[in-house]
Write an enzyme that holds these catalytic residues in place. Structure first.
Site, PDB file in Angstrom:
ATOM      1  N   ALA A 191       0.847  -1.195   0.000  1.00 14.92           N
ATOM      2  CA  ALA A 191       0.000   0.000   0.000  1.00 14.92           C
ATOM      3  C   ALA A 191       0.877   1.238   0.000  1.00 14.92           C
ATOM      4  CB  ALA A 191      -0.920   0.004   1.224  1.00 14.92           C
ATOM      5  N   ASP A 192       0.299   2.324  -0.465  1.00 12.95           N
ATOM      6  CA  ASP A 192       0.963   3.621  -0.380  1.00 12.95           C
ATOM      7  C   ASP A 192      -0.106   4.690  -0.193  1.00 12.95           C
ATOM      8  OD1 ASP A 192       3.635   5.037  -0.656  1.00 12.95           O
ATOM      9  OD2 ASP A 192       2.392   6.189  -2.043  1.00 12.95           O
ATOM     10  N   THR A 193       0.215   5.687   0.610  1.00 18.20           N
ATOM     11  CA  THR A 193      -0.719   6.768   0.913  1.00 18.20           C
ATOM     12  C   THR A 193      -0.083   8.105   0.577  1.00 18.20           C
ATOM     13  OG1 THR A 193      -1.716   5.496   2.723  1.00 18.20           O
ATOM     14  CG2 THR A 193      -2.081   7.882   2.740  1.00 18.20           C
TER      15      THR A 193
END
Length: 202
Positions: free
Chosen positions: A81-83
């Site tokens: 994941a990346d935010t």
């Protein structure tokens, strides 16, 4: 085919806590010292927030798949994941220092911004992906409140220089979207991908 656990290719304690919250068994698949994990997050010139966060997540997944093959660990789905925080077209990444953190928070003060979290999962046969987009409105933060928050150390290592589960929550006027997505792992979308990949959920 069903899987008893998933590999989480993230050092984020928040993502680990969120997986624990929904009862997902996981093992960490963290980068080697020789990998340039931070380099994967470099923004390309002219890149828009959604394209950026999705590209970075795909790159993280590819790196994690190579890592798993290199280590020879048992096969299991891999979750990445990346935010990122976006103020209109501007990407607000992790602050470089206290001055940078204060500047970001002043830019967010009294305004609405987007928090985009992309997730990607490889089940051994295919890659699955999803995107969560939330809108967050900050109340007007006085400079003294911004300085105190930065001095507490919480903004460092956080996209947009804040953690919604921390003290800054006192200045968040409205959220439209996924609270867990803003934290770094949207649980509704994540659970849907895990089910598609055959990962055991309670």
């Amino acid at each position: 085919m069903t899987h008893a656990f998933v590999y989480l290719a993230s050092a984020s304690p928040r993502r680990q806590q969120l997986l624990q919250q929904i009862g997902v068994e996981f093992r960490l698949l963290l980068p080697d010292a020789t990998e340039d994990a931070e380099g994967l997050e470099a923004v390309r010139p002219g890149e828009l927030p959604q394209a950026y966060v999705q590209r970075v997540t795909r790159a993280k997944l590819l790196a994690a798949r190579r890592r798993l093959a290199r280590r020879g660990w048992p096969a299991a789905p891999i979750l990445c994941a990346d935010t990122t925080v976006a103020l209109q077209r501007r990407i607000l990444g992790k602050p470089a220092d206290a001055h940078d953190a204060q500047a970001m928070l002043r830019a967010l003060s009294g305004r609405t911004h987007r928090v985009l979290t992309a997730i990607a999962l490889h089940d051994g046969r295919r890659a699955l992906a999803a995107l969560s987009v939330s809108h967050v409105r900050f109340g007007a933060m006085p400079d003294a409140a911004i300085a105190a928050y930065v001095a507490g150390g919480e903004p460092f290592g956080k996209a947009g220089s804040y953690a919604i589960q921390g003290a800054v929550a006192a200045w968040i006027a409205h959220i439209d979207g996924s609270h867990s997505g803003i934290m770094g792992l949207p649980l509704f979308e994540t659970a849907a991908l895990l089910r598609r990949a055959g990962v055991a959920l309670p």
